[in-house]
Write an enzyme that holds these catalytic residues in place. Structure first.
Site, PDB file in Angstrom:
ATOM      1  N   ASP A 408       0.856  -1.426   0.005  1.00 35.27           N
ATOM      2  CA  ASP A 408       0.133   0.114  -0.144  1.00 35.27           C
ATOM      3  C   ASP A 408       0.938   1.236  -0.283  1.00 35.27           C
ATOM      4  O   ASP A 408       2.004   1.321  -0.040  1.00 35.27           O
ATOM      5  CB  ASP A 408      -0.923   0.073   1.316  1.00 35.27           C
ATOM      6  CG  ASP A 408      -1.926   1.149   1.249  1.00 35.27           C
ATOM      7  OD1 ASP A 408      -2.242   1.664   0.177  1.00 35.27           O
ATOM      8  OD2 ASP A 408      -2.318   1.408   2.319  1.00 35.27           O
ATOM      9  N   GLU A 411       2.457   4.793  -4.057  1.00 38.56           N
ATOM     10  CA  GLU A 411       2.605   5.767  -5.069  1.00 38.56           C
ATOM     11  C   GLU A 411       3.903   6.483  -5.402  1.00 38.56           C
ATOM     12  O   GLU A 411       4.252   6.840  -6.496  1.00 38.56           O
ATOM     13  CB  GLU A 411       1.473   6.966  -5.009  1.00 38.56           C
ATOM     14  CG  GLU A 411       0.128   6.260  -5.300  1.00 38.56           C
ATOM     15  CD  GLU A 411      -0.377   5.402  -4.088  1.00 38.56           C
ATOM     16  OE1 GLU A 411       0.255   5.716  -2.988  1.00 38.56           O
ATOM     17  OE2 GLU A 411      -1.150   4.662  -3.979  1.00 38.56           O
ATOM     18  N   ASP A 485      -9.036   3.705  -1.784  1.00 43.87           N
ATOM     19  CA  ASP A 485     -10.042   4.166  -0.933  1.00 43.87           C
ATOM     20  C   ASP A 485     -11.418   4.716  -1.428  1.00 43.87           C
ATOM     21  O   ASP A 485     -11.588   5.969  -1.587  1.00 43.87           O
ATOM     22  CB  ASP A 485      -9.260   5.268   0.016  1.00 43.87           C
ATOM     23  CG  ASP A 485      -8.074   4.835   0.689  1.00 43.87           C
ATOM     24  OD1 ASP A 485      -7.952   3.401   0.620  1.00 43.87           O
ATOM     25  OD2 ASP A 485      -7.405   5.485   1.411  1.00 43.87           O
TER      26      ASP A 485
HETATM   27  C1  GLC Z   1      -4.638   3.503   2.816  1.00 46.20           C
HETATM   28  C2  GLC Z   1      -5.075   2.218   2.052  1.00 46.20           C
HETATM   29  C3  GLC Z   1      -6.240   1.642   2.962  1.00 46.20           C
HETATM   30  C4  GLC Z   1      -5.563   1.086   4.347  1.00 46.20           C
HETATM   31  C5  GLC Z   1      -4.937   2.429   5.039  1.00 46.20           C
HETATM   32  C6  GLC Z   1      -4.458   2.109   6.396  1.00 46.20           C
HETATM   33  O1  GLC Z   1      -5.751   4.386   3.043  1.00 46.20           O
HETATM   34  O2  GLC Z   1      -5.609   2.631   0.936  1.00 46.20           O
HETATM   35  O3  GLC Z   1      -6.587   0.392   2.469  1.00 46.20           O
HETATM   36  O4  GLC Z   1      -6.588   0.529   5.195  1.00 46.20           O
HETATM   37  O5  GLC Z   1      -4.182   3.094   4.371  1.00 46.20           O
HETATM   38  O6  GLC Z   1      -3.442   1.267   6.064  1.00 46.20           O
END
Ligand code: GLC
Length: 805
Positions: A408, A411, A485
């Protein structure tokens, strides 16, 4: 939130006078050098590669270099090498022609504009001009017919057809609601499919910096624009979208066959806070008889958000936890972000600094930006050595019994005004330094490459699973994609259809949204409807954010729980189909779920149809995506269709009204379909009852082949022939229905000991005769459905049902 001040008169920028643009000018020379065709213009050079009979690469050098200095290095997105043999050049009065098997490139002597022409003489892609400004930002404009439609472009908001849209390619962490005017999201796949009435073609702009695609501003023209780096495009011939996609995935690679457990249901929450909570969650799935293959651990599993750690109090014994979960058929997928806490007492930070593995600012100091752990540094994944180091760090998780990783914030997301790393940051790039701005969109892909390869090295021959938020063209080689998200909005449920369908048309077959919605609050009704839809999506994970209402399948009472259970079970029932489609995607690049245009390209009704989709080519889903709705219009393209639930026969090329009470998602099966199904299990780790059921949808005139694939679901033994492939063929005439099973490859014991073929809609009478039933087979007729049961075929089976009216 903005108010009207946002559009006050003084906010309107003064229009800048149009800049003087340069173009190639006249062609001044043409030569072939090695595997390059070099076109010299008055002001620049075009260098061309033939990649295959249907793919031509064109790289623009907006300067007059000597030809020895043309750097043809592409990006990591492209895995195919250029061919050595070049076509001859033909000259006409006004043009030069370069002819490959599927396409002819026509170059104007007067201004270097390019046209692609198919063998029938149809103009395919018509490039007006390539123009650049003093900073070498290039714009390429292409003329299209008024009937052109656009697809692909990866993960974008909006509908299926990108006509009238403009998008930016710049991987961005967007928590604000994803709305039609959100031009950039987490993934950037600069690959556009243009669908014209007589054919389709693709253009891939291989530039991982900031680029733009504009199908809005000019009538019957689309343009592509770069800001940094090179204008390096691949023209990809059709004539059908399927041909374009096959070629595009030949160029940028296809996904590896994932482990089968990754195709099961995943449960997630930001965050399950402790080992005990996770175990309790897993047990609840089992008590409630709801299938589940994976639970995801979000950032709270870590020790103060340090990657590659577990919080010692909340997760005191991860290995004991994964062992207990394994007994229940559940695997753990922990999150790993790229941000490494700046902490001189933290091993990974120190290894990063000492090993020279971090992204550095121009002054040689690490780039530091805040993310969850506070000030953090970022590994420089452009270096092979850093990727290897990072990949092997995953041993930490493997030793805790983990086989899947969730990447995650790659980017990369940074909490600050630009939301990412300083564009001036320098990547070492194996000794060929490059600024972050020029390769921003590659960061996530390179992180996933490090992760996937590290997992592969450390999993003792088991297939890894990697999930990612960010990516670039080619990401399918390393990871599945979830669309970030979203929110628990009905609109976001609806939008996830075109988004995931276009990801599929951009090479990414393994994708899905957060089912139920990540932020804001789901209702029981929304969850039920979204689970129904998600059950047929390639990636199926329920995930939600810490302050939102809980949305595990049982969170809204027994009615919703029952619906969730039924549809999650439907997913497992359809696993033999799903797995065969994943195999097809891995081999050909065809998406697992498909917009109707892929299968019915000449039916204009489906050009922008994206509230229905096909799983494979024969199962059509029409989810309900609005509250309080118990019926909806469904368009069935040409052919005969059957209601999956009631068996009712409907003739296509028409729209119908489908009844859809809360427990029903309308589903239709195309006549001729051979639908493999298995009795649902609570996890792919569990042994099923050994029965495979094939529903064969007769129409009276069907002729259809389905390839059923199976293997052990977790190792690479299939690469050495340990798999089964059955070619199933239904061929009907007015006298008989013939169904043959050709065990084209038998290399694996198999899990389906007993096969049952249900012939649906076959007009049988007492005079009907059945030929070819294997030894030990049985025949049953019930309510007009003929059922033949026999042991797993080892030889060709040719069942022939003579109708004898
Ligand atoms: C980001 C991710 C989400 C995750 C959060 C905390 O917002 O897109 O899926 O739960 O980070 O790690």
């Amino acid at each position: 939130m903005l108010n009207s001040e946002a559009i006050s008169p003084d906010k309107i920028e003064n229009l800048q006078p149009a800049q003087e643009l340069l173009g190639m000018g006249r062609i001044t020379g043409l030569s072939q050098e090695g595997n390059l065709l070099i076109v010299k213009g008055e002001h620049g050079i075009l260098a061309l590669h033939k990649m295959s009979e249907g793919i031509i690469r064109i790289k623009l050098f907006p300067e007059l270099l000597t030809t020895g200095n043309l750097d043809m290095t592409g990006t990591i997105a492209v895995v195919k090498e250029a061919e050595h043999h070049l076509p001859e050049i033909q000259e006409t009065k006004e043009t030069y022609l370069w002819e490959t098997k599927h396409v002819i490139l026509d170059m104007s002597k007067a201004d270097c504009s390019l046209r692609f022409i198919d063998k029938a003489g149809n103009k395919v892609a018509d490039n007006n001009l390539l123009a650049w400004d003093e900073k070498r930002a290039v714009t390429g404009t292409f003329t299209v017919s008024p009937e052109a439609h656009y697809y692909g472009l990866g993960e974008k908001t909006g509908f299926l057809d990108k006509r009238g849209e403009r998008y930016e390619m710049w991987n961005s962490d967007v928590f604000s609601p994803h709305v039609p005017e959100t031009e950039a999201l987490y993934q950037s796949i600069p690959f556009l499919i243009v669908h014209e009435p007589h054919m389709a073609y693709g253009i891939f702009l291989d530039n991982p910096g900031r680029t733009f695609f504009d199908m809005r501003s000019q009538k019957d023209i689309y343009s592509m624009q770069t800001e940094t780096g090179s204008f390096d495009v691949y023209f990809i011939a059709g004539p059908q979208i399927k041909d374009v996609l096959k070629r595009y995935t030949l160029l940028t690679g296809r996904m590896q066959l994932p482990p089968q457990w990754a195709l099961g249901y995943h449960q997630s929450r930001y965050s399950y806070l402790s080992q005990d909570e996770v175990l309790q969650l897993a047990n609840t799935f089992r008590e409630k008889d709801i299938p589940c293959d994976a639970i995801h651990l979000d950032i709270h599993h870590m020790n103060e958000y340090r990657v590659f750690t577990f919080d010692p109090v909340r997760f005191p014994d991860p290995l004991a936890m994964t062992r207990e979960l394994r007994e229940l058929g559940i695997r753990i997928v922990p999150i790993v972000d790229p941000g490494v806490k700046e902490d001189t007492h933290y091993k990974i930070y120190n290894e990063g600094v000492e090993g020279g593995r971090l992204c550095l600012m121009k002054d040689g100091e690490p780039f530091v930006g805040p993310v969850w752990p506070g000030p953090s540094v970022f590994p420089d994944f452009t270096d092979d050595e850093t990727r290897e180091w990072w990949g092997d760090l995953h041993r930490f998780y493997m030793e805790a019994g983990i086989e899947g990783i969730w990447n995650d914030m790659n980017e990369p997301a940074v909490f600050g005004p630009t939301m990412t790393m300083d564009v001036e940051t320098v990547h070492n790039n194996n000794g060929r330094p490059v600024s972050h701005g020029a390769v921003h969109n590659l960061y996530g892909l390179l992180m996933c490459k490090a992760t996937a390869e590290g997992l592969q090295r450390n999993l003792d021959g088991r297939r890894p699973f990697v999930l990612t938020r960010a990516g670039y063209a080619g990401i399918q080689r390393y990871a599945a994609v979830w669309t970030g998200d979203n929110r628990s909005y009905w609109e976001h449920m609806a939008m996830s259809m075109p988004m995931v369908l276009n990801l599929g048309l951009s090479g990414v077959a393994f994708a899905g949204p957060d089912v139920g919605g990540f932020a804001f609050h789901a209702s029981g009704e929304l969850l039920a409807r979204w689970i129904q839809m998600g059950a047929l999506f390639p990636f199926f994970r329920n995930h939600s954010e810490q302050s939102s209402l809980r949305q595990e399948p049982w969170s809204f009472g027994p009615e919703i729980e029952n619906i969730c259970r039924d549809y999650i079970k439907l997913r497992y029932r359809l696993m033999p189909l799903m797995y065969s489609l994943f195999k097809e995607a891995a081999e050909t690049g065809m998406p697992v779920i498909r917009p109707l245009i892929l299968e019915y390209p000449s039916d204009s009704v489906v050009y922008n149809l994206c509230d229905q989709f096909l799983l494979g080519s024969h199962l059509l889903a029409a989810p309900v995506y609005r509250p309080g709705t118990t019926f909806r219009a469904v368009y069935l393209p040409e052919g005969t269709w059957y209601d999956y639930w009631t068996g009712e026969r409907v003739e296509g090329r028409d729209s119908i009204v489908a009844q859809a009470p809360l427990n029903i998602m309308p589903l239709y099966v195309k006549g001729g379909a051979i639908l493999p199904q298995a009795e649902p299990v609570s996890s792919t780790l569990m042994e099923g009852n050994g029965n495979l059921r094939l529903d064969v949808y007769c129409t009276g005139s069907a002729n259809n082949i389905f390839e059923l694939y199976d293997d052990d679901g977790e190792s690479y033994a299939y690469e050495k022939g340990k798999y089964n492939l059955f070619k199933l063929h239904l061929l009907e005439s007015s006298e008989a229905a013939e169904f043959s099973i050709d065990p084209a490859h038998l290399g694996y014991t198999g899990k389906w000991m007993q096969w049952t073929v249900h012939f649906k809609n076959l007009q049988i009478t007492e005079h009907s005769q059945i030929e070819g039933l294997p030894d030990g087979g049985t025949v049953e007729t019930d309510a007009g459905v003929l059922t033949l049961t026999f042991p797993q075929p080892k030889d060709n089976v040719r069942l022939r049902v003579k109708i004898n009216k």
